[in-house]
Structures are given as C-alpha cells and as structure tokens.
Design an enzyme around this catalytic site. Structure first.
Site: not given
Length: 342
Positions: A198, A236, A263, A308-309, A322
């Site tokens: 990552h 990501c 991501h 993702d977030h 999350y």
C-alpha cells in the site's frame, strides 16, 4: 473487476448480512485483528475467518493487512525471527486459499489524519489532513494522539521508536524493504500469493521519519528489487492522489501487471499538502474516477477493487471512514463506472 468490501470482523457494526445486500458485492477484505504484530497467524484462525465470511455467501479474497513488524522496517537484530513468522503466516493463508495479501512499510504511523469528523458543506463528516497542524507538533514531546497512530505503544515506547526512526534514512528504509522482500517473495512465489504494498498515506515524510512508497519512481525501484508478478501493488487512488504530480491513469497503465488490489476513493487537495476526503464521484474531489476505471479496463484488470474510506452520512456512527452507507454508495458508483466503461 471484482467488487469487494472491507470488514473488521465480528465486532464490526457493519455486518456481513448488510454488506452482501450491496449490488454485485461478492468479496470480503479482512484480517485477524487480535494477533499481536509479528506472531504467526495459525491455519485454524484463518479457516475460522474464512468460514464466517463464506457462511454469508461471500468470499474472503484479500487479507488487509498482514502487518510488518517494526523490527523488520528498522533492520533490527531480531528481524529474521519476525520475517520467519511472516513466511509461516503467508503459507497458512495460501493453504486456506487466500492468495492476495496487502501490507505497508510505513514507519510507526499508518494512515495519518488530523480530524476524523471534519464537517463538509452538506453536513456530512469526513477525514481531514492539515499539514500546517502536523508541522507544529512533535510526537515525542506532545501528549496528542493522532488518528492512525498505534495505541498499543505507551508514550515512552512511542517516543523511543520515533527516535530510532529519526536515525534511519530513506536509503536505509529501502534497504530494509529489499531485505524483507528478498526473504518473503520466494515463499509468496512458491505458494502463488500476490504481495501488494500500500502506498504511504500521506505519501511524504512525517515528523522527520522517512516514507518511501509515493509514486512512479517508488514503483520503479520496488520492481527493481524483484520484478516477479507477486511483487505487487495495492493501487490506492486516495493516497497516491494526494500528490498532484501522480498521474493515476498513467501509473495504472505503466505498472498494471503488478496491480493486484485497488482502493477507490476521492480526495480534494487543499493548500500546502493538506487534503480532505470526499464523496466518491469525481466532481467532489481532485481525482477523475472514471479515468481510473478506464485505465483499469485498458489493462484488463480482473482482480479485486473496493470502495475505500467513506463519509459519515444520515446520522450513522461507527469507525471513522468505515461506515456502511457512504461506502455502499461508493460501491454502487464504482459499479456504474465499470458498466459504463465496459
């Protein structure tokens, strides 16, 4: 592209029976969260995790993360012990049929933010990174704990660890990553496990501590260590997108053979390296999400992708970034992009 969702285990308020109701959602990204970093993940614990996911008709596809012990990153005398344990965990994951493992090589701090509840114009809340604020504090002398910091350390232990890293250069960190990969990749290759690193989040040094996985030059150097397919990338968009110099579609097309996990999230770049996380659609941030999916289509990407977030919306509470609602919206948006591009 296979849509997936991160799940934090039985204590996660976002339960598997809710996740599987998201259209086209078939895959789960998870980990074993109560095993101390550096200890072996047993086959029994992995099988139990896999069984709990499959019981709901879903598939455990990616482990995120199998953490790398700080002794490995520092190059300490006991690193071989922790590397041996890491190899055993990889073998046990392979035996259970889990073939994608995400990890990072960020010293001390994982992702770092300064505010978990920054209010956006629509009254939702999101994660914010204020670089000016970061510049004003020293984690050794302050009592402040920031999001992403490992709370398993006492203040004294954290201070000692930070001081160790302040004597580590970027070249030292690269050498320690090379040593780790030289040991671990032969096992990953033998058992057909894709290791995916990552990017650093954010992708620049913090508090005088180096970070090295930032963009094109980083990936070139990573693959110069070993260009086997299994030496892979977790792409990501949020982390890499913090740096305007990173042309994300171009990076995907250049390093596509090594991208095994994606991501998808959007961020809005602010002044002086600051940024705020936003809703997933392109118009809300600095990243052209459609072009990301188009580039993935161009490389015929067939592996796992996850929203993702997310923001906290509609009064939802829970683990910052999350929650269920906004990540489910993000998943549906990604579905639409995939269908549109295809």
């Amino acid at each position: 592209m296979q849509l997936s969702f991160r799940w934090y285990g039985d204590t996660d308020p976002v339960t598997l029976d809710k996740i599987k109701q998201i259209p086209a959602m078939k895959h789960i990204v998870s980990a074993i969260y109560d095993v101390p970093v550096g200890e072996v993940w047993s086959k029994e614990r992995i099988d139990n995790l896999k069984a709990s996911v499959e019981k709901e008709g879903l598939s455990l596809t990616v482990i995120e993360s199998l953490p790398v012990h700080e002794s490995i990153k520092l190059g300490d005398a006991d690193r071989d012990h922790y590397i041996a344990n890491y190899k055993e965990s990889l073998k046990n994951l392979a035996k259970a049929g889990v073939k994608t493992v995400c990890y990072n090589f960020m010293p001390v701090f994982d992702w770092t933010r300064t505010d978990l509840e920054h209010e956006l114009e629509d009254s939702s809340t999101a994660l914010l990174y204020d670089h000016d604020f970061i510049q004003k504090i020293d984690p050794v002398t302050t009592n402040l704990n920031l999001p992403g910091w490992d709370e398993s350390y006492t203040k004294e232990e954290m201070a000692a660890l930070i001081e160790k890293y302040r004597h580590i250069s970027k070249e030292d960190l690269w050498e320690n990553l090379r040593y780790f990969l030289d040991e671990v990749l032969p096992v990953a290759i033998q058992h057909d496990v894709d290791m995916t690193i990552h990017p650093d989040d954010p992708p620049w040094s913090l508090f005088g501590i180096p970070r090295i996985i930032k963009g094109r030059e980083s990936y070139q150097r990573l693959l110069s260590i070993n260009d086997a397919k299994n030496n892979g990338i977790c792409f990501c968009t949020g982390s890499l997108g913090c740096l305007e110099e990173n042309n994300l579609p171009s990076l995907i097309r250049e390093f596509g053979d090594h991208i095994h996990f994606v991501h998808m999230r959007n961020i809005k770049r602010l002044d002086n390296h600051s940024f705020v996380e936003t809703a997933h659609p392109s118009d809300f941030g600095s990243i052209d999400m459609k072009e990301i999916i188009r580039a993935l289509k161009d490389i015929n990407y067939q592996k796992t992708i996850r929203p993702d977030h997310g923001r906290m919306i509609w009064g939802e509470t829970g683990k910052a970034g999350y929650g269920l609602f906004d990540r489910a919206l993000g998943a549906s948006y990604i579905n639409g992009l995939i269908e549109g591009v295809e």
